[in-house]
Write a protein that holds these residues in place. Structure first.
Motif, mmCIF file in Angstrom:
data_model
loop_
_atom_site.group_PDB
_atom_site.id
_atom_site.type_symbol
_atom_site.label_atom_id
_atom_site.label_comp_id
_atom_site.label_asym_id
_atom_site.label_seq_id
_atom_site.Cartn_x
_atom_site.Cartn_y
_atom_site.Cartn_z
ATOM 1 N N LEU A 211 0.846 6.154 8.717
ATOM 2 C CA LEU A 211 1.334 6.236 7.343
ATOM 3 C C LEU A 211 0.512 5.346 6.414
ATOM 4 C CD1 LEU A 211 3.406 7.286 5.345
ATOM 5 C CD2 LEU A 211 4.953 5.449 6.057
ATOM 6 N N ARG A 212 0.123 4.178 6.901
ATOM 7 C CA ARG A 212 -0.678 3.294 6.060
ATOM 8 C C ARG A 212 -2.008 3.943 5.687
ATOM 9 N NH1 ARG A 212 -2.482 -3.048 7.125
ATOM 10 N NH2 ARG A 212 -3.897 -3.177 5.363
ATOM 11 N N SER B 175 1.974 12.221 7.481
ATOM 12 C CA SER B 175 1.567 11.344 8.585
ATOM 13 C C SER B 175 1.843 12.000 9.932
ATOM 14 C CB SER B 175 2.307 10.007 8.482
ATOM 15 O OG SER B 175 2.070 9.211 9.621
ATOM 16 N N GLN B 176 3.026 12.564 10.078
ATOM 17 C CA GLN B 176 3.413 13.190 11.347
ATOM 18 C C GLN B 176 2.614 14.460 11.617
ATOM 19 O OE1 GLN B 176 7.609 13.671 10.659
ATOM 20 N NE2 GLN B 176 8.124 11.608 11.356
ATOM 21 N N ASP B 177 2.459 15.298 10.595
ATOM 22 C CA ASP B 177 1.738 16.561 10.779
ATOM 23 C C ASP B 177 0.265 16.319 11.123
ATOM 24 O OD1 ASP B 177 4.071 17.851 10.214
ATOM 25 O OD2 ASP B 177 3.519 18.414 8.157
ATOM 26 N N THR C 124 0.824 -1.206 0.000
ATOM 27 C CA THR C 124 0.000 0.000 0.000
ATOM 28 C C THR C 124 0.857 1.254 0.000
ATOM 29 O OG1 THR C 124 -1.788 -1.137 1.187
ATOM 30 C CG2 THR C 124 -1.766 1.269 1.276
ATOM 31 N N ILE C 125 1.865 1.290 0.849
ATOM 32 C CA ILE C 125 2.746 2.460 0.921
ATOM 33 C C ILE C 125 3.554 2.591 -0.362
ATOM 34 C CG2 ILE C 125 4.731 3.458 2.122
ATOM 35 C CD1 ILE C 125 3.622 2.234 4.701
ATOM 36 N N GLY C 126 3.991 1.470 -0.916
ATOM 37 C CA GLY C 126 4.747 1.501 -2.170
ATOM 38 C C GLY C 126 3.939 2.088 -3.308
ATOM 39 N N GLN C 127 2.647 1.758 -3.364
ATOM 40 C CA GLN C 127 1.783 2.323 -4.400
ATOM 41 C C GLN C 127 1.649 3.839 -4.233
ATOM 42 O OE1 GLN C 127 -1.757 0.028 -3.758
ATOM 43 N NE2 GLN C 127 -1.140 -1.625 -5.139
ATOM 44 N N ALA C 128 1.497 4.260 -2.971
ATOM 45 C CA ALA C 128 1.361 5.695 -2.711
ATOM 46 C C ALA C 128 2.635 6.448 -3.065
ATOM 47 C CB ALA C 128 0.997 5.924 -1.244
#
Length: 225
Positions: free
Chosen positions: A210-211, A203-205, A176-180
């Motif tokens: 992240l997922r 993600s942090q802000d 999923t993260i790789g696609q994003a």
């Protein structure tokens, strides 16, 4: 139980408790309990989540949903005790058990005359107990060695299923993260490192995993926006 019978039971258990995904594994455990253990007519598993919520999994009969729920509500009964603070609780005669007076009336009315609860796992985020129900008074009076054997083998296949599930979730997350990252690289002409850093900053802000950021981005891209 004599040694030969214990060995025979162990062999039957090893054939019955086949690992799979977590839901399949829990269902196999309760089915095997009814199939292999003496005097067990019904079985379910209680999972206690990190927030204290109790949930019934893999009941062999829908009747158990009501019985387990009654124990959660009343905060008493072998099922509740084993899921919260005990390793092994047995009640060979529910009708006369002074520990569970309120719940006993519910159990006896449903045709359950004896009951046992065995702790299966005690993980950082959850606890689990196997609930055994019998229609016969006197069941589970001498259940020590066999109960421990069943709990030990059940815990082993649960651990295996949890490990497989964690690995599968890790692979899905990575995909999923790789696609994003690929979407960000294409849209903003960034390298993969800078695209990943961009997602991490979002993600942090936003204090969002992240997922979840990646899933939302992928879903938006799939819609053509």
């Amino acid at each position: 139980m004599d040694e030969q019978r214990l060995i025979e039971t162990a062999l039957r258990l090893s054939k019955s408790l086949t690992p799979g995904d977590l839901d399949h594994t829990l269902s196999r455990i309760t089915a095997a309990a009814v199939e292999v253990l003496p005097d067990v007519d019904y079985a379910s598993i209680t999972v206690r989540h990190a927030d204290g919520r109790l949930e019934t999994a893999a009941p062999t009969d829908d009747m158990l949903l009501g019985l387990d729920a009654a124990q959660y509500e009343l905060q008493e009964g072998p099922c509740y005790a084993a899921a919260t603070n005990a390793v092994h609780v047995a009640s060979p005669d529910m009708a006369t058990d002074t520990r569970f007076v309120r719940y006993a009336a519910v159990a006896v009315a449903a045709g359950v005359r004896a009951q046992a609860g065995i702790q299966l796992f005690d993980a950082p985020k959850s606890q689990g107990a196997l609930n055994l129900y019998s229609r016969n008074v006197g069941s589970f009076a001498d259940f020590g060695a066999l109960g421990q054997l069943f709990a030990h083998q059940s815990a082993a296949v649960i651990d295996y299923a949890r490990e497989i599930q964690s690995l599968q979730e890790a692979v899905r997350t990575r995909t999923t993260i790789g696609q994003a990252v690929g979407i960000v690289m294409e849209r903003y002409k960034l390298t993969d490192q800078r695209a990943f850093a961009f997602l991490t900053r979002l993600s942090q802000d936003g204090n969002v995993k992240l997922r979840k950021i990646a899933e939302d981005l992928n879903a938006t891209f799939a819609k053509g926006n």
